[in-house]
Design a protein around this motif. Structure first.
Motif, PDB file in Angstrom:
ATOM      1  N   ARG A 302       0.832  -1.214   0.000  1.00 24.10           N
ATOM      2  CA  ARG A 302       0.000   0.000   0.000  1.00 24.10           C
ATOM      3  C   ARG A 302       0.863   1.260   0.000  1.00 24.10           C
ATOM      4  N   ALA A 320      -7.166  -8.954   3.594  1.00 15.36           N
ATOM      5  CA  ALA A 320      -8.044  -7.781   3.651  1.00 15.36           C
ATOM      6  C   ALA A 320      -9.301  -8.150   4.435  1.00 15.36           C
ATOM      7  N   VAL A 422     -12.598  -2.694  -0.801  1.00 13.71           N
ATOM      8  CA  VAL A 422     -12.689  -3.325   0.512  1.00 13.71           C
ATOM      9  C   VAL A 422     -13.076  -2.262   1.538  1.00 13.71           C
ATOM     10  N   MET A 425     -10.573   0.083   3.955  1.00 14.86           N
ATOM     11  CA  MET A 425      -9.179   0.004   3.487  1.00 14.86           C
ATOM     12  C   MET A 425      -9.056   0.791   2.185  1.00 14.86           C
ATOM     13  N   VAL A 428      -7.670  -0.340  -1.515  1.00 15.87           N
ATOM     14  CA  VAL A 428      -7.587  -1.802  -1.587  1.00 15.87           C
ATOM     15  C   VAL A 428      -8.881  -2.338  -2.197  1.00 15.87           C
TER      16      VAL A 428
END
Length: 473
Positions: A302, A320, A422, A425, A428
């Motif tokens: 990330r 995740a 997600v 997050m 992501v």
């Protein structure tokens, strides 16, 4: 027909743009403005969101899918365009389409749209680099979709080569899905089927796949147990689908069997590993692969990349986590037998059977085993596969067992895939949870994830059902 300046401006903007260009036409009528758009094939994909209550539409005879009652999907690859057409009240149609649009058009300048919408321009794309975890059919489809948008993709996998999981199966089937009441799973399966066929055809056009050798659509026969025959025939009558999509066949009509079933004339098969390799080759220089590279957490990726996409089946929810998500694993064993007499169509129901015409083998399967204790093939699973096939085709000759293989399916609580951002997050995304229908969901997942990453997600109620999610309380 007079076109307002918004049409000319919108079309010029489409021709000059990259990625996806979204147009809203709340007064579609018979599609005059849409037809006027389609005179060339620019780089950017045209996503045309249209609303009409016109009782008889003079639309071209194109393959289409119904995403939801009233909402239809057409794909026109020759123009790099897709039409999402709502047939019904303008209010309902405008409620269906949410999210940013690049242009608002109407057919008649003197008659304004039924409802003026504030034009929302999406933020400029700042995605330059993406990390994709998982080098199977899900990850390779996401990688290709992102590379098409000019994104540099780094593909990570713990194995030494791509397609070592379920995507390494020798062959697999894909066809639309039919349920009583036309469930979201069924409607989504038809959209996924469209994306799969288009993806395979595009790779074939580039010389990366061969139709008839790596994939084909000879038709698919799904046998139905005797005690379910009457109910399934009633379901077909209620759904009233065209026979080009599905029709009922009687016992012994197509193949020697005491069972009738559903025949999908466009159903097909594909060698998943060949599809994965073709996806990776089509990515070109924008793809960097990192094999023997297990990912333990997402923190470093990330920091290094603009977005991270998790496509590693049952491990996705580990990397995740999602509050309330309930995800299981199912072992499936397939059996490869020498082909004595090859069925000319794909078979499924009690068991699936696929025999690519240029091979001397056919594949039977697959078992559905829980819990997953190990991935060692067993003689009992081979016997189960053969027994299920013989129950549907008792007179069909089978050769000796040549090989067998096990893989794991990742199954979410509602058996729908998990595709999209997600929760909690930022940056992501997921494309996972394909269960036993990975060949239906992979290309659709790549398309959807790329649109999210590029700031151009298509938000309709049906697609909202497959965002990464927990179990509703």
């Amino acid at each position: 027909m007079h076109f307002p300046e918004s049409f000319h401006a919108a079309r010029a903007s489409w021709l000059a743009s990259d990625g996806v260009f979204t147009v809203l036409d709340p007064d579609f009528a018979e599609g005059v403005v849409f037809s006027a758009f389609l005179t060339t094939k620019p780089k950017a994909r045209l996503r045309y969101l249209a609303v009409t209550d016109h009782p008889t539409l003079a639309l071209p005879r194109l393959p289409k899918q119904q995403l939801a009652p009233g909402l239809h999907f057409f794909y026109l690859p020759q123009f790099n365009a897709e039409l999402h057409l709502w047939v019904g009240s303008a209010k309902a149609g405008l409620q269906e389409f949410q999210g940013p649009v690049d242009a608002l058009v109407c057919a008649d300048a003197e008659r304004p749209p039924a409802r003026r919408l504030k034009q929302l321009v999406p933020p400029a794309n700042t995605i330059r680099s993406a990390a994709v975890i998982g080098a199977g059919i899900a990850g390779s489809s996401v990688a290709l979709a992102l590379c098409k948008q000019g994104v540099q993709v780094h593909l990570f996998d713990s194995a030494s080569e791509p397609a070592t999981g379920a995507s390494g199966n020798w062959v697999g089937a894909f066809h639309p899905h039919i349920t009583r009441g036309d469930s979201p799973l069924s409607r989504l399966s038809r959209l996924g089927f469209d994306h799969t066929v288009q993806a395979l055809a595009e790779l074939t056009g580039k010389g990366l796949l061969q139709q008839g050798k790596d994939w084909d659509t000879p038709g698919h026969l799904q046998t139905v147990p005797l005690d379910e025959t009457e109910r399934m025939r009633e379901t077909l009558l209620q759904l009233n689908f065209p026979e080009a999509l599905v029709r009922w066949v009687e016992p012994d009509e197509l193949l020697p069997s005491p069972l009738g079933g559903l025949f999908f004339p466009q159903g097909g098969w594909v060698k998943p590993a060949c599809w994965v390799q073709a996806n990776l080759q089509a990515c070109g220089s924008l793809l960097s692969t990192h094999y023997n590279s297990p990912v333990g957490d997402l923190a470093t990726l990330r920091q290094q990349h603009d977005v991270v996409v998790v496509c590693c089946a049952e491990q996705s929810i580990v990397l995740a986590p999602i509050e309330g998500a309930r995800v299981g694993s199912v072992k499936g064993q397939i059996s490869k037998l020498r082909s004595v007499t090859a069925p000319k169509v794909v078979l499924s129901g009690e068991s699936y059977a696929i025999a690519p015409p240029d091979e001397n083998w056919m594949v039977l399967g697959a078992t559905y085993e829980r819990p997953v204790l190990n991935l060692t093939p067993t003689p009992q699973a081979d016997n189960d596969n053969i027994a299920r096939f013989k129950a549907a085709f008792p007179q069909w000759p089978l050769g000796e067992l040549l090989d067998h293989r096990c893989a794991v399916r990742s199954v979410w609580h509602d058996r729908l895939p998990a595709i999209g951002p997600v929760p909690g997050m930022p940056g992501v995304y997921m494309s996972t949870g394909f269960a036993s229908r990975g060949l239906l969901w992979a290309a659709l997942g790549g398309w959807m994830v790329a649109d999210h990453c590029m700031g151009q997600p298509l938000s309709i109620r049906l697609l909202e059902k497959i965002k990464p999610r927990g179990v509703r309380a």
